[in-house]
Write a protein that holds these residues in place. Sequence first.
Motif, short mmCIF file in Angstrom:
data_model
loop_
_atom_site.label_atom_id
_atom_site.label_comp_id
_atom_site.label_asym_id
_atom_site.label_seq_id
_atom_site.Cartn_x
_atom_site.Cartn_y
_atom_site.Cartn_z
N GLN A 1 -4.22 -6.70 -19.09
CA GLN A 1 -3.86 -5.33 -18.71
C GLN A 1 -5.04 -4.68 -18.02
OE1 GLN A 1 -0.79 -3.60 -20.12
NE2 GLN A 1 -1.24 -2.24 -18.40
N ALA A 2 -4.83 -4.26 -16.76
CA ALA A 2 -5.94 -3.68 -16.00
C ALA A 2 -5.67 -2.22 -15.65
CB ALA A 2 -6.18 -4.48 -14.73
N ARG A 3 -6.78 -1.49 -15.50
CA ARG A 3 -6.68 -0.12 -15.00
C ARG A 3 -7.69 -0.01 -13.87
NH1 ARG A 3 -7.70 3.57 -19.58
NH2 ARG A 3 -9.88 3.24 -19.05
N GLN A 4 -7.22 0.44 -12.71
CA GLN A 4 -8.06 0.40 -11.52
C GLN A 4 -8.31 1.79 -10.94
OE1 GLN A 4 -5.59 -3.35 -9.87
NE2 GLN A 4 -7.28 -2.72 -8.55
N LEU B 1 -8.23 -5.94 -7.66
CA LEU B 1 -8.05 -6.99 -8.67
C LEU B 1 -7.35 -8.16 -7.99
CD1 LEU B 1 -7.95 -8.08 -11.63
CD2 LEU B 1 -5.72 -6.98 -11.81
N SER C 1 -5.80 -11.60 -9.06
CA SER C 1 -5.46 -12.29 -10.30
C SER C 1 -4.64 -13.54 -10.00
CB SER C 1 -4.66 -11.32 -11.18
OG SER C 1 -3.66 -11.99 -11.90
N ASN D 1 -0.51 -7.06 -16.02
CA ASN D 1 -0.13 -5.69 -15.68
C ASN D 1 -1.32 -4.95 -15.10
OD1 ASN D 1 2.25 -6.32 -17.10
ND2 ASN D 1 1.40 -5.50 -19.00
N THR D 2 -1.07 -4.15 -14.09
CA THR D 2 -2.16 -3.29 -13.63
C THR D 2 -1.63 -1.92 -13.27
OG1 THR D 2 -4.15 -3.16 -12.28
CG2 THR D 2 -2.15 -3.85 -11.14
N CYS E 1 -4.23 -4.73 -5.45
CA CYS E 1 -4.25 -5.92 -6.30
C CYS E 1 -3.49 -7.05 -5.63
CB CYS E 1 -3.64 -5.64 -7.68
SG CYS E 1 -1.88 -5.39 -7.64
N THR F 1 5.16 -9.49 -14.80
CA THR F 1 4.06 -8.76 -14.18
C THR F 1 4.51 -7.33 -13.94
OG1 THR F 1 4.71 -9.23 -11.90
CG2 THR F 1 3.32 -10.86 -12.99
N ILE G 1 3.13 -3.91 -11.75
CA ILE G 1 2.17 -3.25 -10.87
C ILE G 1 2.63 -1.81 -10.74
CG2 ILE G 1 1.20 -3.16 -8.54
CD1 ILE G 1 1.93 -6.22 -8.36
N SER H 1 -0.26 -3.80 -3.00
CA SER H 1 -0.12 -4.95 -3.91
C SER H 1 0.50 -6.13 -3.17
CB SER H 1 0.73 -4.58 -5.13
OG SER H 1 2.03 -4.21 -4.74
#
Lengths: 257, 439
Positions: B243-246, B252, B254, B269-270, B279, B297, B299, B308
């Motif tokens: 789990q990402a937060r940008q 990112l 991945s 997940n971002t 991403c 996934t 986004i 993305s």
Amino acid sequence: MLEIKGLRANIGENEILKGIDLTVNKGEIHAVMGPNGSGKSTLAQVIAGHPAYEVTAGSVTYDGQDLLDMEPEERAQAGIFLAFQYPVEIPGVTNAYFLRSAYNAVRKARGEEEVDPLEFLDVMEEKMKLVDMDPSMLNRSVNAGFSGGEKKRNEIVQLAVLNPRLAILDETDSGLDIDALRIVADGVNKLRTPEKSAIVVTHYQRLLNYIVPDFVHVLAGGRIVKSGGKELALELEEHGYDWIQNEQSAAGAGSRA
Amino acid sequence: MTQPETAVDHYVGMFESLDHAEAGGAGELRRRAMDRFAGLGFPTMKNEDWHYTSVAPIATRSFNRTGSPTSLSAGELDQYLFDSPDWTRLVFVDGWLAPELSSVHDHPGVQISDLSSMLREGGKVPQLGTIADHETVAFTALNTALMQDGAVITVAGNVEVAQPIHLVFLSAHPVPQAASFPRNLVVLEKGARATVIESYVGLRDESYLTVSVTEIALGEGARLEHIKVQNESAGAFHVATIQARQERDSDLHSFSYASGAELSRTNVNTLLDGSGSSCTMNGMYMVSGSQHVDHQTSIEHAQPNTTSREIYKGILDGHSHGVFNGKVYVRPEAQKTDGKQSNNNLLLSDHARVDTKPQLEIFADDVKCTHGATVGRLDEVALFYMKSRGLDAEQARTLLIYAFAADVLEEITVKPVKDALEAAVFARVRGGKLEMASD
């Protein structure tokens, strides 16, 4: 070299070839002409072993071997090459890798040493010059995004690399402009030797101005309806395929009378 | 809940038996997460996020959290690693750091620690539990309550870590029905750059469970290459969440590879929470036999001018079942969003099955979003074309299968990983069929 007797073949329920007899000797070039739907591309694909066609009768002998009993790759390894009318795109496989795999498969079958990528590059450079192909195409995926002309030239590069004893060109001229046609035909002519034979399948006579055949056969309705020398192609050009078909139906009417 | 109460009770009991020292500085977080898990229970197929994947095989077994690592020699590892001596490598065995198998290269501006020792000293780990959702996601709650160990990586502003950091999670559980709960946190401050690889490998054939969570925080302009390689044993169950937060202008990149486990689910997940952030989410799954592989996934485009790109490819043989659910949300304020998603599947058997579900929810009007999904078989005409050039049937099929995967593998920028996965594709394809990963 190649002897076809009474060959019949179906696709699904449809019979396309209805009894073909054709003999190709060493060093000969045979043109197979005919209108659309006459079965000439089917003949080319059956010789190469296309799995969509079912042979229902007849025989094909190549150097004394039963060709119909051989897998497509065994036919290729034995020296048969089909230049496709519609070359297949294979995204993700580079030309260099594909050509080297094919080259090595054929060499291995002949009991020759396989070559490494560097040695193969030398082989390629020479072959690509034959058809004026840019070396950058080696790193591109096989036929992916190629123009029609590039695809046809790529077939001739493969032909040159694999150096077959019997080459079958299936409408190699279709979709080519006159310059590309000349380049492709020149490439084929440079590969000619007295040991090698070819079957040139074409709808039009113009390719035969460049690749001059020893024999011309006209296919109609799945049968060879007329055979002759290279002048037959010129007659066809002048009179069209109707001329042959009319002649045929006249003969048919005569025999019934 | 339709599952037996005992499934949840089992884990609640396990939680209660954690000693105070082990619960460490995350005691409150763990307690909250355990309460949430007890409330949520294991998801059922009625849950939209689990529509094609039944976790009954996990919920009906009583897996036990492993208390200490099995000792392994370095030699036992070699065949599973693709790293080089320049890389920092942390090896976790059965969920716990194995210092004797790990090596950390000091790098100015980079802190790499193991979570368990940070918590054990009663220490707090900033941001832990603030990115992944343990309130509504059952497996994240379960992991948060029972988390063992993992890497905590912080890269200071504008620091670039040239060599990858490799986190290896080995399951060597000496008893059947064991479970591990790895937990990682990766924080890249403003303008930092790093590559983190997570490998999951099983050394034993027994059934075991891995439930992992990785939280990622990317500061302004930061760039993270994240690669997950899942090669669990054939009897394993694996549920992982990344789990990402940008923040703005961060990127990112991945990649998720899955080829092991009887049942695996990977969530990537971002949240694109800053303008100009982007991403790339790619992945590949390759399964056979009775394997079940699921990727979900998400986004979330939350700010304008976010981008993305997503490509997932699947190769399925035998009676295997693949699932792909790709969610793309575009919030009303996320104008000028540019999103592309595709999922392509290659079925090598009549019995293999894929459920693919692209899911776009767009609430802004000035966006460019496309998606596409395909399920197909090997192209017979292409096979004939290759055979007509002298390649035998096996070579032709292998090359076509490889070619299918090639373009997504090409996107992996860490060459040793790319080479290892390409080799894995070739190694697993025999006679044009996929063999079991453990064979």
